[in-house]
Design an enzyme around this catalytic site. Structure first.
Site, PDB file in Angstrom:
ATOM      1  N   THR A  28       0.790  -1.196   0.023  1.00  0.00           N
ATOM      2  CA  THR A  28      -0.108  -0.010  -0.059  1.00  0.00           C
ATOM      3  C   THR A  28       0.991   1.286   0.126  1.00  0.00           C
ATOM      4  OG1 THR A  28      -1.591  -1.218   1.296  1.00  0.00           O
ATOM      5  CG2 THR A  28      -1.741   1.140   1.196  1.00  0.00           C
ATOM      6  N   GLY A  29       0.461   2.380  -0.661  1.00  0.00           N
ATOM      7  CA  GLY A  29       1.181   3.598  -0.767  1.00  0.00           C
ATOM      8  C   GLY A  29       1.468   4.127  -2.083  1.00  0.00           C
ATOM      9  N   GLY A  82       6.231  -0.893  -0.153  1.00  0.00           N
ATOM     10  CA  GLY A  82       6.956   0.403   0.032  1.00  0.00           C
ATOM     11  C   GLY A  82       7.403   0.410   1.393  1.00  0.00           C
ATOM     12  N   ALA A  83       8.051   1.486   1.936  1.00  0.00           N
ATOM     13  CA  ALA A  83       8.443   1.746   3.531  1.00  0.00           C
ATOM     14  C   ALA A  83       8.391   3.276   3.702  1.00  0.00           C
ATOM     15  CB  ALA A  83       9.890   0.825   3.553  1.00  0.00           C
ATOM     16  N   LYS A  94       7.030   0.860   8.747  1.00  0.00           N
ATOM     17  CA  LYS A  94       5.966   0.949   7.807  1.00  0.00           C
ATOM     18  C   LYS A  94       4.595   1.367   8.611  1.00  0.00           C
ATOM     19  CE  LYS A  94       5.148  -2.207   4.829  1.00  0.00           C
ATOM     20  NZ  LYS A  94       4.979  -1.072   3.962  1.00  0.00           N
ATOM     21  N   GLY A  96       2.854   4.249   7.569  1.00  0.00           N
ATOM     22  CA  GLY A  96       2.486   5.639   7.369  1.00  0.00           C
ATOM     23  C   GLY A  96       1.197   5.567   6.512  1.00  0.00           C
ATOM     24  N   GLY A  97       0.591   4.837   5.841  1.00  0.00           N
ATOM     25  CA  GLY A  97      -0.715   4.631   5.190  1.00  0.00           C
ATOM     26  C   GLY A  97      -1.750   4.006   5.945  1.00  0.00           C
ATOM     27  N   GLU A 103      -0.563  -5.433   5.762  1.00  0.00           N
ATOM     28  CA  GLU A 103       0.598  -5.493   5.197  1.00  0.00           C
ATOM     29  C   GLU A 103       1.382  -6.598   5.610  1.00  0.00           C
ATOM     30  OE1 GLU A 103       1.398  -0.848   3.548  1.00  0.00           O
ATOM     31  OE2 GLU A 103       2.107  -1.521   5.520  1.00  0.00           O
ATOM     32  N   LYS A 121      14.439   6.884   2.145  1.00  0.00           N
ATOM     33  CA  LYS A 121      14.051   6.215   3.026  1.00  0.00           C
ATOM     34  C   LYS A 121      14.964   5.364   3.773  1.00  0.00           C
ATOM     35  CE  LYS A 121       9.584   7.102   1.902  1.00  0.00           C
ATOM     36  NZ  LYS A 121       8.864   6.167   1.333  1.00  0.00           N
TER      37      LYS A 121
HETATM   38  C1  5RP Z   1       1.592   2.134   4.425  1.00  0.00           C
HETATM   39  C2  5RP Z   1       2.925   1.835   4.301  1.00  0.00           C
HETATM   40  C3  5RP Z   1       3.674   2.609   3.039  1.00  0.00           C
HETATM   41  O1  5RP Z   1       4.265   1.187   2.521  1.00  0.00           O
HETATM   42  C4  5RP Z   1       4.703   3.530   3.529  1.00  0.00           C
HETATM   43  O2  5RP Z   1       3.873   4.567   4.206  1.00  0.00           O
HETATM   44  C5  5RP Z   1       5.181   4.199   2.250  1.00  0.00           C
HETATM   45  O3  5RP Z   1       4.572   4.765   1.498  1.00  0.00           O
HETATM   46  P1  5RP Z   1       4.769   5.694   0.323  1.00  0.00           P
HETATM   47  O4  5RP Z   1       5.303   4.694  -0.730  1.00  0.00           O
HETATM   48  O5  5RP Z   1       3.681   6.447   0.136  1.00  0.00           O
HETATM   49  O6  5RP Z   1       6.106   6.588   0.799  1.00  0.00           O
HETATM   50  O7  5RP Z   1       3.504   1.351   4.956  1.00  0.00           O
HETATM   51  O8  5RP Z   1       0.850   1.574   5.436  1.00  0.00           O
END
Ligand code: 5RP
Length: 219
Positions: A28-29, A82-83, A94, A96-97, A103, A121
């Site tokens: 996700t992200g 992502g991370a 992880k 942020g979303g 996940e 990152k």
């Molecule tokens: C969502 C996550 C995402 O992988 C993480 O927040 C990175 O997001 P982005 O690709 O928008 O920078 O862990 O829960």
């Protein structure tokens, strides 16, 4: 290159880890959105995707990618996500979303975790990014106090209810020097659904978007 362009670059590069005709786990992200778009644009036929969020499910369905429930599969060859931070051992922050629980569930089904991230990152020690922790609402205050005793400041993410009906605490001020031990410890606190440290399910590979191109880190 802008951060958005770097995300596009690694989203595209992740296609090399997807076998035509196979299953894929999808995170996700905004970086994963680029991967989903690249997968759809490639025309590659896959057996289906297992998604880690309503957001990714909706994007994939809109682009004609078949989405399967996690319960329908026993194993995935690869999970792409992502991370918010990744260290030099492949451990990550992880969530942020707010999708960290699903996940971790999908990552746990996968034989290989391919992290896609722009170079901002990559960190020496996890913790500059506020650590997301999904919690059962009635436990939030007690869990926040526990983080305070470790030197962290936890705040409730306002207006956010996760796909699982829970809340997110974001914890600032931590330096996570032993991610595996930290994850195992916090996971046992009553009311913690998932801590956003991915050490047990760390990345096997990171495709890092840099201004010189995609750098592949193997762990
Ligand atoms: C969502 C996550 C995402 O992988 C993480 O927040 C990175 O997001 P982005 O690709 O928008 O920078 O862990 O829960």
């Amino acid at each position: 290159m802008t951060q958005d362009e770097l995300k596009t670059l690694v989203g595209q590069a992740a296609l090399q880890y997807v076998e035509p005709g196979s299953l894929v786990g999808v995170g996700t992200g905004s970086t994963v959105d680029k991967f989903i778009d690249a997968l759809a644009a490639s025309g590659m036929q896959i057996a289906g995707a297992v998604s880690s969020s309503v957001r990714s499910t909706e994007r994939m369905k809109a682009l004609g990618i078949q989405v399967l429930d996690a319960g329908e599969v026993t194993s995935l060859p690869v999970y792409i996500d992502g991370a918010d931070e990744i260290d030099h051992g492949g451990c990550m922050i992880k969530g942020g979303g707010a999708a960290l629980t699903r996940e971790k569930i999908v990552a746990d089904l996968a034989q290989r975790f391919v992290c896609i991230a722009d170079e901002s990152k990559l960190v020496e020690v996890l913790g500059s990014f506020p650590l997301p922790v999904e919690v059962i609402p009635m436990a939030a205050a007690q869990i926040a106090r526990r983080f305070e005793s470790l030197g962290g400041q936890a705040t409730l993410r306002a207006g956010v209810v996760t796909d699982n009906g829970c809340q997110i605490l974001d914890v600032r001020g931590l330096k996570i020097s032993d991610p595996k031990a930290f994850e195992a410890d916090v996971n046992q606190w009553p009311g913690v659904v998932t801590v956003g440290v991915f050490a047990r399910n760390r990345a096997s590979v990171c495709l890092l978007g840099t201004s010189q191109g995609v750098k592949t880190l193997s762990f």
